[in-house]
Design an enzyme around this catalytic site. Structure first.
Site, PDB file in Angstrom:
ATOM      1  N   LYS A 137       2.032  -3.611   6.589  1.00 36.69           N
ATOM      2  CA  LYS A 137       2.404  -3.554   5.170  1.00 36.69           C
ATOM      3  C   LYS A 137       3.916  -3.377   5.030  1.00 36.69           C
ATOM      4  CE  LYS A 137      -1.605  -4.250   3.412  1.00 36.69           C
ATOM      5  NZ  LYS A 137      -1.857  -5.598   2.868  1.00 36.69           N
ATOM      6  N   TYR A 140      -1.977  -1.310  11.090  1.00 32.28           N
ATOM      7  CA  TYR A 140      -2.251  -1.803   9.734  1.00 32.28           C
ATOM      8  C   TYR A 140      -1.116  -1.413   8.782  1.00 32.28           C
ATOM      9  CZ  TYR A 140      -3.736  -1.217   4.928  1.00 32.28           C
ATOM     10  OH  TYR A 140      -3.758  -1.223   3.558  1.00 32.28           O
ATOM     11  N   SER A 153       0.832  -1.193   0.000  1.00 37.05           N
ATOM     12  CA  SER A 153       0.000   0.000   0.000  1.00 37.05           C
ATOM     13  C   SER A 153       0.867   1.244   0.000  1.00 37.05           C
ATOM     14  CB  SER A 153      -0.859  -0.020   1.267  1.00 37.05           C
ATOM     15  OG  SER A 153      -1.434   1.247   1.496  1.00 37.05           O
TER      16      SER A 153
HETATM   17  C1  UD1 Z   1      -5.972   4.399   3.734  1.00 33.31           C
HETATM   18  C2  UD1 Z   1      -4.575   4.050   3.318  1.00 33.31           C
HETATM   19  C3  UD1 Z   1      -4.589   2.896   2.367  1.00 33.31           C
HETATM   20  C4  UD1 Z   1      -5.366   1.765   2.940  1.00 33.31           C
HETATM   21  C5  UD1 Z   1      -6.772   2.196   3.232  1.00 33.31           C
HETATM   22  C6  UD1 Z   1      -7.508   1.036   3.851  1.00 33.31           C
HETATM   23  C7  UD1 Z   1      -3.113   5.990   3.202  1.00 33.31           C
HETATM   24  C8  UD1 Z   1      -2.594   7.102   2.364  1.00 33.31           C
HETATM   25  N1  UD1 Z   1      -3.970   5.170   2.618  1.00 33.31           N
HETATM   26  O1  UD1 Z   1      -6.573   5.018   2.643  1.00 33.31           O
HETATM   27  O2  UD1 Z   1      -3.290   2.467   2.145  1.00 33.31           O
HETATM   28  O3  UD1 Z   1      -5.364   0.679   2.054  1.00 33.31           O
HETATM   29  O4  UD1 Z   1      -6.715   3.289   4.143  1.00 33.31           O
HETATM   30  O5  UD1 Z   1      -8.744   1.408   4.333  1.00 33.31           O
HETATM   31  O6  UD1 Z   1      -2.785   5.819   4.347  1.00 33.31           O
HETATM   32  N2  UD1 Z   1     -12.961  10.485   3.659  1.00 33.31           N
HETATM   33  C9  UD1 Z   1     -13.992  11.376   3.971  1.00 33.31           C
HETATM   34  N3  UD1 Z   1     -15.155  10.876   4.468  1.00 33.31           N
HETATM   35  C10 UD1 Z   1     -15.365   9.542   4.654  1.00 33.31           C
HETATM   36  C11 UD1 Z   1     -14.325   8.634   4.314  1.00 33.31           C
HETATM   37  C12 UD1 Z   1     -13.139   9.154   3.836  1.00 33.31           C
HETATM   38  O7  UD1 Z   1     -13.833  12.581   3.828  1.00 33.31           O
HETATM   39  O8  UD1 Z   1     -16.451   9.159   5.121  1.00 33.31           O
HETATM   40  C13 UD1 Z   1     -11.709  11.022   3.110  1.00 33.31           C
HETATM   41  C14 UD1 Z   1     -10.509  10.698   3.958  1.00 33.31           C
HETATM   42  O9  UD1 Z   1     -10.306  11.697   4.935  1.00 33.31           O
HETATM   43  C15 UD1 Z   1      -9.415  10.652   2.904  1.00 33.31           C
HETATM   44  C16 UD1 Z   1     -10.125  10.174   1.640  1.00 33.31           C
HETATM   45  O10 UD1 Z   1     -11.502  10.388   1.874  1.00 33.31           O
HETATM   46  O11 UD1 Z   1      -8.919  11.934   2.682  1.00 33.31           O
HETATM   47  C17 UD1 Z   1      -9.895   8.709   1.357  1.00 33.31           C
HETATM   48  O12 UD1 Z   1     -10.161   7.970   2.532  1.00 33.31           O
HETATM   49  P1  UD1 Z   1     -10.224   6.368   2.532  1.00 33.31           P
HETATM   50  O13 UD1 Z   1     -11.087   5.892   1.440  1.00 33.31           O
HETATM   51  O14 UD1 Z   1     -10.538   5.943   3.923  1.00 33.31           O
HETATM   52  O15 UD1 Z   1      -8.751   5.941   2.145  1.00 33.31           O
HETATM   53  P2  UD1 Z   1      -7.339   6.388   2.759  1.00 33.31           P
HETATM   54  O16 UD1 Z   1      -7.476   6.807   4.169  1.00 33.31           O
HETATM   55  O17 UD1 Z   1      -6.706   7.315   1.801  1.00 33.31           O
END
Ligand code: UD1
Length: 344
Positions: free
Chosen positions: A157, A153, A128
């Site tokens: 990785k 987690y 990841s």
């Molecule tokens: C993270 C990890 C990724 C991992 C994944 C597993 C990093 C960069 N990435 O992804 O390696 O495989 O978790 O779950 O560490 N968001 C919202 N509202 C929501 C959900 C998410 O605003 O309800 C935003 C988050 O703040 C983030 C983006 O959407 O900025 C993506 O979030 P998400 O889909 O959870 O993935 P990551 O956190 O990037």
């Protein structure tokens, strides 16, 4: 000549099921192994339906080494393994670190040990972009230094990459590739497989599609005061079918002996950074709907921004992301509608 067989551990999961489909369509035999702890037999049925192949499925926990030996390694002749099986929830891993270390590390070590015992050669590991932490410079290449992980987690990785690297160095006949995924989203164009999170989705796109479906009331955008153009986080959203195809070319590289080193790493991303707010807007436009969302506090542990430099995968694997974001977001919504029985 019989076809090359690939063991897909965690093949009933989101990325695993899409990869199983692409492998079969590329002419490989596939065996799916999964303990169904966070996945669903419906995904295996979907793989069978899409491909028309009665893919063998073994319900098994990769932490159970002797069952893995007797029920998989002794029964099937795969020479290659794609190891997806792992726990993957960042927040949960903070609450349950030992479960994460035990599950994610033990299962990989068992697979490697058995590959040695049974003389199997090629392994792909699901890594990841989390291993880069908060990068100092964008986009990240494979040479960007890894940083200490911010969650158990993420730490698994990093540690699993090291376990694979050191095993390949020590045991001459093993070849390995770690694929560092950015943010996989979307679903198969057939809408027969897709992401099926249990309970409240932790990831952005499933939360968006469940909100559009009326299952969740309102999406919370976690922060609009980050140092980015619109204040929300930036990620590299990669279509899950594109990601699945990266596995097919990476495993072929090992099978055909085209690898340059016995352990290699590839970023699998599009090269485009997209903000949360932009993704929401694109989802609305691509699907001609309005999404209920609000700005909420930052989520603990989120990094500000990360996106890939995918040049190495482009040049060495001949792999490129092909699906555009709008099609991907349409596929995510088509899948959600099918799962929920929502009519057009
Ligand atoms: C993270 C990890 C990724 C991992 C994944 C597993 C990093 C960069 N990435 O992804 O390696 O495989 O978790 O779950 O560490 N968001 C919202 N509202 C929501 C959900 C998410 O605003 O309800 C935003 C988050 O703040 C983030 C983006 O959407 O900025 C993506 O979030 P998400 O889909 O959870 O993935 P990551 O956190 O990037």
């Amino acid at each position: 000549m019989s076809k090359h067989c690939v063991l897909v551990s965690g093949g009933a999961g989101y990325i695993g099921s899409h990869t199983a489909v692409e492998l079969i369509e590329a002419g490989y035999d596939v065996v799916i192994a999964d303990n169904l702890s966070n996945s669903d037999l419906r995904a295996v049925e979907g793989v069978r339906q899409i491909t028309g192949v009665d893919v063998p499925f073994v319900e098994i926990d990769c932490c159970d080494r002797e069952r893995l030996a007797s029920e998989l390694f002794e029964r099937y002749t795969f020479d290659s393994v794609i190891h997806f099986a792992a726990f993957k929830a960042v927040g949960e891993s903070v609450q349950k670190p030992l479960e994460y270390y035990r599950n994610n590390l033990t299962s990989l070590m068992n697979i490697i040990e058995l590959m040695r015992r049974y003389g199997r050669h090629n392994i792909l590991f699901s890594s990841s972009c989390t291993v880069y932490g908060e990068p100092d410079k964008q986009p990240v290449t494979e040479l960007t230094p890894r940083k200490p992980a911010t969650s158990p987690y993420g730490n698994t990785k990093t540690m699993c990459e090291d376990i694979l690297r050191d095993s390949v160095a020590a045991y001459g006949d093993l070849r390995g590739i770690a694929l560092r995924y950015f943010n996989p989203i979307g679903a198969h164009p057939s809408a027969l497989i897709g992401e099926l999170p249990r309970g409240v989705p932790q990831n952005l796109v499933p939360y968006i599609t469940q909100t559009a479906a009326g299952i969740r009331e309102c999406l919370s955008v976690f922060g609009n005061d980050y140092p980015t153009p619109d204040g929300s986080n930036i990620r590299d959203y990669i279509d899950v079918v594109d990601l699945a195809r990266a596995h097919v070319v990476a495993i072929a590289r090992l099978i055909e002996g085209k690898n340059k080193e016995n352990y290699e790493i590839f970023n699998v991303g599009t090269g485009n950074g997209v903000s949360v707010l932009e993704l929401v807007r694109r989802f609305e436009e691509a699907n001609s709907l309005k999404l209920n969302y609000k700005i909420a506090d930052r989520r603990a542990g989120d990094i500000v921004a990360i996106w890939a430099d995918p040049t190495r995968a482009n040049e060495e694997l001949g792999w490129h992301a092909t699906r555009n974001l709008d099609d991907t977001l349409r596929s995510a919504w088509a899948w959600e509608k099918r799962v929920r029985g929502i009519e057009e």
